[in-house]
Scaffold this motif. Structure first.
Motif, PDB file in Angstrom:
ATOM      1  N   PHE A 218       3.680  -2.202 -11.107  1.00 55.02           N
ATOM      2  CA  PHE A 218       4.870  -2.846 -10.575  1.00 55.02           C
ATOM      3  C   PHE A 218       5.026  -2.412  -9.122  1.00 55.02           C
ATOM      4  CE2 PHE A 218       5.475  -2.462 -15.088  1.00 55.02           C
ATOM      5  CZ  PHE A 218       6.186  -3.577 -15.485  1.00 55.02           C
ATOM      6  N   VAL A 219       5.090  -3.365  -8.205  1.00 55.56           N
ATOM      7  CA  VAL A 219       5.369  -3.063  -6.800  1.00 55.56           C
ATOM      8  C   VAL A 219       6.871  -3.244  -6.595  1.00 55.56           C
ATOM      9  CG1 VAL A 219       4.896  -3.644  -4.402  1.00 55.56           C
ATOM     10  CG2 VAL A 219       3.053  -3.765  -6.106  1.00 55.56           C
ATOM     11  N   ILE A 220       7.546  -2.155  -6.247  1.00 53.17           N
ATOM     12  CA  ILE A 220       9.001  -2.106  -6.237  1.00 53.17           C
ATOM     13  C   ILE A 220       9.523  -2.278  -4.811  1.00 53.17           C
ATOM     14  CG2 ILE A 220      11.017  -0.743  -6.883  1.00 53.17           C
ATOM     15  CD1 ILE A 220       9.198  -1.386  -9.264  1.00 53.17           C
TER      16      ILE A 220
ATOM     17  N   PHE B  21       4.199   2.636 -10.848  1.00 60.73           N
ATOM     18  CA  PHE B  21       5.276   2.123 -10.006  1.00 60.73           C
ATOM     19  C   PHE B  21       4.924   2.460  -8.563  1.00 60.73           C
ATOM     20  CE2 PHE B  21       9.453   1.560 -12.594  1.00 60.73           C
ATOM     21  CZ  PHE B  21       8.768   0.848 -13.569  1.00 60.73           C
ATOM     22  N   SER B  22       4.831   1.429  -7.742  1.00 62.76           N
ATOM     23  CA  SER B  22       4.426   1.607  -6.349  1.00 62.76           C
ATOM     24  C   SER B  22       5.499   1.067  -5.420  1.00 62.76           C
ATOM     25  CB  SER B  22       3.107   0.858  -6.102  1.00 62.76           C
ATOM     26  OG  SER B  22       2.641   1.050  -4.787  1.00 62.76           O
ATOM     27  N   PRO B  23       5.920   1.839  -4.407  1.00 63.23           N
ATOM     28  CA  PRO B  23       6.919   1.319  -3.466  1.00 63.23           C
ATOM     29  C   PRO B  23       6.299   0.288  -2.536  1.00 63.23           C
ATOM     30  CG  PRO B  23       6.172   3.476  -2.749  1.00 63.23           C
ATOM     31  CD  PRO B  23       5.498   3.213  -4.069  1.00 63.23           C
ATOM     32  N   THR B  24       7.017  -0.782  -2.271  1.00 64.56           N
ATOM     33  CA  THR B  24       6.545  -1.740  -1.269  1.00 64.56           C
ATOM     34  C   THR B  24       6.417  -1.013   0.062  1.00 64.56           C
ATOM     35  OG1 THR B  24       7.680  -3.543  -2.405  1.00 64.56           O
ATOM     36  CG2 THR B  24       6.992  -3.952  -0.138  1.00 64.56           C
ATOM     37  N   PHE B  25       5.225  -1.053   0.629  1.00 62.36           N
ATOM     38  CA  PHE B  25       4.915  -0.265   1.830  1.00 62.36           C
ATOM     39  C   PHE B  25       5.857  -0.637   2.972  1.00 62.36           C
ATOM     40  CE2 PHE B  25       2.387   0.895   5.600  1.00 62.36           C
ATOM     41  CZ  PHE B  25       2.011   2.183   5.247  1.00 62.36           C
TER      42      PHE B  25
ATOM     43  N   LEU C  58     -12.715   4.935  -0.148  1.00 65.40           N
ATOM     44  CA  LEU C  58     -12.057   5.693  -1.199  1.00 65.40           C
ATOM     45  C   LEU C  58     -11.078   4.781  -1.926  1.00 65.40           C
ATOM     46  CD1 LEU C  58     -11.189   9.058   0.617  1.00 65.40           C
ATOM     47  CD2 LEU C  58     -13.223   8.496  -0.739  1.00 65.40           C
ATOM     48  N   GLN C  59     -11.058   4.875  -3.235  1.00 70.75           N
ATOM     49  CA  GLN C  59     -10.072   4.116  -4.003  1.00 70.75           C
ATOM     50  C   GLN C  59      -8.680   4.608  -3.620  1.00 70.75           C
ATOM     51  OE1 GLN C  59      -8.306   1.699  -5.410  1.00 70.75           O
ATOM     52  NE2 GLN C  59      -9.966   1.352  -6.892  1.00 70.75           N
ATOM     53  N   GLY C  60      -7.827   3.679  -3.221  1.00 78.18           N
ATOM     54  CA  GLY C  60      -6.508   4.060  -2.745  1.00 78.18           C
ATOM     55  C   GLY C  60      -5.421   3.999  -3.798  1.00 78.18           C
ATOM     56  N   GLU C  61      -5.743   3.432  -4.973  1.00 81.37           N
ATOM     57  CA  GLU C  61      -4.709   3.205  -5.981  1.00 81.37           C
ATOM     58  C   GLU C  61      -5.252   3.453  -7.381  1.00 81.37           C
ATOM     59  OE1 GLU C  61      -1.929  -0.212  -4.856  1.00 81.37           O
ATOM     60  OE2 GLU C  61      -3.843  -0.952  -4.113  1.00 81.37           O
ATOM     61  N   ALA C  62      -4.330   3.488  -8.333  1.00 80.99           N
ATOM     62  CA  ALA C  62      -4.635   3.518  -9.755  1.00 80.99           C
ATOM     63  C   ALA C  62      -5.327   4.820 -10.173  1.00 80.99           C
ATOM     64  CB  ALA C  62      -5.456   2.294 -10.147  1.00 80.99           C
ATOM     65  N   ARG C  63      -5.993   4.784 -11.316  1.00 76.84           N
ATOM     66  CA  ARG C  63      -6.484   6.002 -11.973  1.00 76.84           C
ATOM     67  C   ARG C  63      -7.583   6.704 -11.177  1.00 76.84           C
ATOM     68  NH1 ARG C  63      -7.376   3.905 -17.164  1.00 76.84           N
ATOM     69  NH2 ARG C  63      -5.183   4.248 -17.619  1.00 76.84           N
ATOM     70  N   GLU C  64      -8.390   5.951 -10.460  1.00 81.48           N
ATOM     71  CA  GLU C  64      -9.526   6.545  -9.735  1.00 81.48           C
ATOM     72  C   GLU C  64      -9.195   6.845  -8.279  1.00 81.48           C
ATOM     73  OE1 GLU C  64      -9.993   3.741 -11.743  1.00 81.48           O
ATOM     74  OE2 GLU C  64     -10.727   5.013 -13.376  1.00 81.48           O
ATOM     75  N   VAL C  65      -7.918   6.975  -7.953  1.00 79.30           N
ATOM     76  CA  VAL C  65      -7.508   7.210  -6.569  1.00 79.30           C
ATOM     77  C   VAL C  65      -8.270   8.386  -5.969  1.00 79.30           C
ATOM     78  CG1 VAL C  65      -5.551   8.680  -7.252  1.00 79.30           C
ATOM     79  CG2 VAL C  65      -5.507   7.502  -5.044  1.00 79.30           C
ATOM     80  N   GLY C  66      -8.748   8.185  -4.747  1.00 76.92           N
ATOM     81  CA  GLY C  66      -9.461   9.222  -4.023  1.00 76.92           C
ATOM     82  C   GLY C  66     -10.957   9.249  -4.234  1.00 76.92           C
ATOM     83  N   LEU C  67     -11.470   8.470  -5.188  1.00 73.82           N
ATOM     84  CA  LEU C  67     -12.902   8.497  -5.486  1.00 73.82           C
ATOM     85  C   LEU C  67     -13.650   7.423  -4.694  1.00 73.82           C
ATOM     86  CD1 LEU C  67     -12.821   8.994  -9.369  1.00 73.82           C
ATOM     87  CD2 LEU C  67     -13.307  10.710  -7.617  1.00 73.82           C
TER      88      LEU C  67
ATOM     89  N   VAL D  51       6.124   7.004 -16.216  1.00 72.56           N
ATOM     90  CA  VAL D  51       5.278   6.159 -15.372  1.00 72.56           C
ATOM     91  C   VAL D  51       4.714   7.029 -14.245  1.00 72.56           C
ATOM     92  CG1 VAL D  51       6.706   4.145 -15.888  1.00 72.56           C
ATOM     93  CG2 VAL D  51       7.124   5.444 -13.783  1.00 72.56           C
ATOM     94  N   ARG D  52       3.676   6.520 -13.612  1.00 73.09           N
ATOM     95  CA  ARG D  52       3.057   7.238 -12.499  1.00 73.09           C
ATOM     96  C   ARG D  52       3.525   6.643 -11.170  1.00 73.09           C
ATOM     97  NH1 ARG D  52      -2.851   9.418 -11.806  1.00 73.09           N
ATOM     98  NH2 ARG D  52      -2.638   9.423 -14.060  1.00 73.09           N
ATOM     99  N   LEU D  53       4.048   7.489 -10.289  1.00 72.09           N
ATOM    100  CA  LEU D  53       4.353   7.052  -8.928  1.00 72.09           C
ATOM    101  C   LEU D  53       3.042   6.881  -8.190  1.00 72.09           C
ATOM    102  CD1 LEU D  53       6.266   6.532  -6.499  1.00 72.09           C
ATOM    103  CD2 LEU D  53       6.206   8.996  -6.079  1.00 72.09           C
ATOM    104  N   GLN D  54       2.811   5.701  -7.669  1.00 70.39           N
ATOM    105  CA  GLN D  54       1.560   5.409  -6.980  1.00 70.39           C
ATOM    106  C   GLN D  54       1.818   5.150  -5.509  1.00 70.39           C
ATOM    107  OE1 GLN D  54      -1.849   2.614  -8.266  1.00 70.39           O
ATOM    108  NE2 GLN D  54      -0.499   1.315  -7.049  1.00 70.39           N
ATOM    109  N   LEU D  55       1.161   5.908  -4.656  1.00 73.38           N
ATOM    110  CA  LEU D  55       1.160   5.638  -3.224  1.00 73.38           C
ATOM    111  C   LEU D  55      -0.194   5.041  -2.862  1.00 73.38           C
ATOM    112  CD1 LEU D  55       2.855   8.904  -1.897  1.00 73.38           C
ATOM    113  CD2 LEU D  55       3.925   6.764  -2.630  1.00 73.38           C
TER     114      LEU D  55
END
Length: 213
Positions: free
Chosen positions: A147-149, A173-177, A15-24, A196-200
């Motif tokens: 951006f990985v924050i 914007f993605s938090p550094t894991f 499954l795509q874990g990031e960006a616009r296609e997340v979950g597909l 912006v989109r919060l990305q997990l």
């Protein structure tokens, strides 16, 4: 390496874990090698290796999965010039392609039908001096800027970059894991009223750091 080969770290279906296609469901083609050494890198295993595959064989492997979504990633895929040959072939095969790139290499030759997901390296990455900011000007609405924050100073720096280099691309914007709590980043975004989109990273939520997921 000849012009029909690429050095491949792994090809896998997940499954795509990031960006616009997340979950597909998506086929991931991870190329070997990267000129950067980000502090938060979670794919160091892709830095080295010698697994040359013919592009015809890569395409055949992709076709074995029942999806038209393909993510070409790394490492840094554009560090291998033959990456463009693979992207062009995938376009001809009518795949929906995303290219994950650090933005440290010029993107002007990337096939215009490929959706670019480009990192801007923040100061906490240790590689902010490698950013090629002219790449941001080349992004379109089909593309995404990530951006990985890793800290509040990273966040403030990223906001300043967005103000300096406005873009029609979607912004992630993605938090550094394990470093910045997602709720903390969410609060910062809302406080500044950023569009912006919060990305997990869905794949890490599901499977942790398991390779090939």
């Amino acid at each position: 390496m000849n012009n029909s080969e690429l050095n491949i770290n792994e090809i896998f279906y997940s499954l795509q874990g990031e960006a616009r296609e997340v979950g597909l469901p998506t086929v991931f083609v991870r190329l070997t090698g990267c000129p950067l050494r980000c502090t938060y890198c979670d794919t160091e295993y892709a830095f080295k290796g010698n697994n040359l595959l013919r592009i015809d064989d890569i395409i055949a492997k992709i076709k074995s999965y029942q999806t038209k979504l393909v993510c070409v990633t790394g490492g840094e895929p554009l560090a291998q010039i033959n990456c463009h040959i693979l992207l062009d072939r995938l376009v001809k095969e009518n795949y929906q392609i995303s290219l994950e790139t650090s933005g440290s290499i010029d993107i002007k030759e990337v096939n215009p039908r490929v959706s670019i997901v480009m990192d801007v390296k923040t100061p906490d990455s240790g590689e902010a001096d490698k950013n090629r900011y002219k790449n941001i000007e080349k992004l379109q609405a089909k593309d995404q800027l990530k951006f990985v924050i890793g800290s509040k100073s990273d966040f403030d720096w990223s906001v300043n970059i967005l103000n300096k280099y406005p873009t029609p691309a979607g912004v992630l914007f993605s938090p550094t894991f394990g470093i910045v709590a997602p709720t903390q980043l969410a609060d910062w975004i809302l406080e500044r009223q950023l569009n912006v989109r919060l990305q997990l990273q869905l794949h890490k939520i599901l499977w942790g750091d398991q390779q090939g997921k």
